[in-house]
Design a protein around this motif. Sequence first.
Motif, PDB file in Angstrom:
ATOM      1  N   VAL A  35       0.844  -1.201   0.000  1.00 16.66           N
ATOM      2  CA  VAL A  35       0.000   0.000   0.000  1.00 16.66           C
ATOM      3  C   VAL A  35       0.882   1.256   0.000  1.00 16.66           C
ATOM      4  O   VAL A  35       0.640   2.201  -0.764  1.00 16.66           O
ATOM      5  N   ASN A  36       1.919   1.257   0.853  1.00 13.69           N
ATOM      6  CA  ASN A  36       2.827   2.411   0.941  1.00 13.69           C
ATOM      7  C   ASN A  36       3.443   2.752  -0.408  1.00 13.69           C
ATOM      8  O   ASN A  36       3.647   3.924  -0.726  1.00 13.69           O
ATOM      9  N   ALA A  37       3.754   1.704  -1.184  1.00 14.35           N
ATOM     10  CA  ALA A  37       4.391   1.890  -2.491  1.00 14.35           C
ATOM     11  C   ALA A  37       3.371   2.192  -3.595  1.00 14.35           C
ATOM     12  O   ALA A  37       3.744   2.439  -4.734  1.00 14.35           O
ATOM     13  N   GLY A  38       2.086   2.138  -3.248  1.00 15.15           N
ATOM     14  CA  GLY A  38       1.052   2.436  -4.237  1.00 15.15           C
ATOM     15  C   GLY A  38       0.696   1.270  -5.141  1.00 15.15           C
ATOM     16  O   GLY A  38       0.031   1.458  -6.161  1.00 15.15           O
ATOM     17  N   PHE A  39       1.127   0.047  -4.786  1.00 17.12           N
ATOM     18  CA  PHE A  39       0.848  -1.122  -5.624  1.00 17.12           C
ATOM     19  C   PHE A  39      -0.562  -1.674  -5.419  1.00 17.12           C
ATOM     20  O   PHE A  39      -1.139  -2.245  -6.337  1.00 17.12           O
ATOM     21  N   THR A  40      -1.085  -1.561  -4.180  1.00 10.97           N
ATOM     22  CA  THR A  40      -2.371  -2.188  -3.866  1.00 10.97           C
ATOM     23  C   THR A  40      -3.199  -1.294  -2.945  1.00 10.97           C
ATOM     24  O   THR A  40      -2.688  -0.320  -2.382  1.00 10.97           O
ATOM     25  N   THR A  41      -4.443  -1.696  -2.756  1.00 12.61           N
ATOM     26  CA  THR A  41      -5.289  -1.105  -1.721  1.00 12.61           C
ATOM     27  C   THR A  41      -5.260  -2.051  -0.520  1.00 12.61           C
ATOM     28  O   THR A  41      -4.771  -3.181  -0.610  1.00 12.61           O
ATOM     29  N   ASP A  42      -5.822  -1.602   0.601  1.00 12.13           N
ATOM     30  CA  ASP A  42      -5.872  -2.437   1.807  1.00 12.13           C
ATOM     31  C   ASP A  42      -6.632  -3.745   1.566  1.00 12.13           C
ATOM     32  O   ASP A  42      -6.379  -4.735   2.241  1.00 12.13           O
ATOM     33  N   ALA A  43      -7.551  -3.739   0.615  1.00 10.66           N
ATOM     34  CA  ALA A  43      -8.340  -4.947   0.332  1.00 10.66           C
ATOM     35  C   ALA A  43      -7.436  -6.114  -0.056  1.00 10.66           C
ATOM     36  O   ALA A  43      -7.719  -7.271   0.266  1.00 10.66           O
ATOM     37  N   TYR A  44      -6.326  -5.835  -0.735  1.00  4.74           N
ATOM     38  CA  TYR A  44      -5.419  -6.907  -1.150  1.00  4.74           C
ATOM     39  C   TYR A  44      -4.784  -7.582   0.065  1.00  4.74           C
ATOM     40  O   TYR A  44      -4.564  -8.796   0.068  1.00  4.74           O
ATOM     41  N   THR A  45      -4.504  -6.815   1.117  1.00  5.60           N
ATOM     42  CA  THR A  45      -3.949  -7.390   2.349  1.00  5.60           C
ATOM     43  C   THR A  45      -4.913  -8.436   2.905  1.00  5.60           C
ATOM     44  O   THR A  45      -4.499  -9.538   3.280  1.00  5.60           O
ATOM     45  N   ASP A  46      -6.193  -8.095   2.944  1.00  4.90           N
ATOM     46  CA  ASP A  46      -7.205  -9.050   3.414  1.00  4.90           C
ATOM     47  C   ASP A  46      -7.248 -10.288   2.520  1.00  4.90           C
ATOM     48  O   ASP A  46      -7.421 -11.414   3.010  1.00  4.90           O
ATOM     49  N   GLU A  47      -7.084 -10.098   1.219  1.00  2.00           N
ATOM     50  CA  GLU A  47      -7.086 -11.225   0.278  1.00  2.00           C
ATOM     51  C   GLU A  47      -5.890 -12.149   0.531  1.00  2.00           C
ATOM     52  O   GLU A  47      -6.014 -13.374   0.454  1.00  2.00           O
ATOM     53  N   MET A  48      -4.721 -11.569   0.847  1.00  2.00           N
ATOM     54  CA  MET A  48      -3.536 -12.396   1.131  1.00  2.00           C
ATOM     55  C   MET A  48      -3.769 -13.244   2.386  1.00  2.00           C
ATOM     56  O   MET A  48      -3.420 -14.428   2.406  1.00  2.00           O
ATOM     57  N   ILE A  49      -4.352 -12.649   3.421  1.00  2.00           N
ATOM     58  CA  ILE A  49      -4.637 -13.391   4.662  1.00  2.00           C
ATOM     59  C   ILE A  49      -5.663 -14.490   4.391  1.00  2.00           C
ATOM     60  O   ILE A  49      -5.491 -15.635   4.821  1.00  2.00           O
ATOM     61  N   ALA A  50      -6.705 -14.151   3.639  1.00  2.00           N
ATOM     62  CA  ALA A  50      -7.751 -15.130   3.311  1.00  2.00           C
ATOM     63  C   ALA A  50      -7.175 -16.312   2.532  1.00  2.00           C
ATOM     64  O   ALA A  50      -7.593 -17.459   2.724  1.00  2.00           O
ATOM     65  N   THR A  51      -6.208 -16.047   1.663  1.00  2.12           N
ATOM     66  CA  THR A  51      -5.573 -17.109   0.881  1.00  2.12           C
ATOM     67  C   THR A  51      -4.893 -18.125   1.800  1.00  2.12           C
ATOM     68  O   THR A  51      -5.030 -19.335   1.617  1.00  2.12           O
ATOM     69  N   VAL A  52      -4.166 -17.645   2.806  1.00  2.00           N
ATOM     70  CA  VAL A  52      -3.489 -18.559   3.742  1.00  2.00           C
ATOM     71  C   VAL A  52      -4.516 -19.289   4.605  1.00  2.00           C
ATOM     72  O   VAL A  52      -4.371 -20.485   4.867  1.00  2.00           O
ATOM     73  N   GLU A  53      -5.569 -18.600   5.014  1.00  2.00           N
ATOM     74  CA  GLU A  53      -6.607 -19.256   5.813  1.00  2.00           C
ATOM     75  C   GLU A  53      -7.254 -20.395   5.033  1.00  2.00           C
ATOM     76  O   GLU A  53      -7.573 -21.443   5.591  1.00  2.00           O
ATOM     77  N   LYS A  54      -7.404 -20.194   3.721  1.00  2.00           N
ATOM     78  CA  LYS A  54      -8.055 -21.192   2.872  1.00  2.00           C
ATOM     79  C   LYS A  54      -7.097 -22.308   2.444  1.00  2.00           C
ATOM     80  O   LYS A  54      -7.448 -23.482   2.469  1.00  2.00           O
ATOM     81  N   MET A  55      -5.868 -21.936   2.058  1.00  2.00           N
ATOM     82  CA  MET A  55      -4.938 -22.886   1.440  1.00  2.00           C
ATOM     83  C   MET A  55      -3.877 -23.425   2.401  1.00  2.00           C
ATOM     84  O   MET A  55      -3.138 -24.326   2.043  1.00  2.00           O
TER      85      MET A  55
END
Length: 149
Positions: A35-55
């Motif tokens: 987010v700091n670098a302007g690559f993503t929004t905060d929503a992507y952080t939640d998606e990364m966490i959800a990916t580990v929770e699922k996989m």
Amino acid sequence: MMADIGTFLPDEAFLLDVHADDWKDAIRLAGQGLVNAGFTTDAYTDEMIATVEKMGPYIVIAPGLALAHSRPSDAVKSTGLSWVRLSDPVEFGNKANDPVSLVIGLAGRNENEHITVMSAIAAALVKPEKREQLANAKDATEIRAILEG
């Protein structure tokens, strides 16, 4: 490694020697770098966490190293990386490679860029001596130089 790693890994994307309470916190830090670098929004952080929770903790790809990522989505503005070096390693639940002290956040705008950047970073990190140098690097400039070397 890449044409210009500075494009994918700007100074704003680094969080060095920071504390995380647990693996989710460590991924949140990687997300903050993106987010700091302007690559993503905060929503992507939640998606990364959800990916580990699922996989599960498959993102722990080498001893002490996690490559946090999720699928390309609307939360990704452009392809890039973040680099989080933890002051105290955390457990992700991956018996072979825990505990983790380096979390690299990866955001890919599309499948092609995602795979290109992931392959390049993985190739740089398979060598134990390179991981050791990166663990001891003082700052962002030194880390980029090691990755490009």
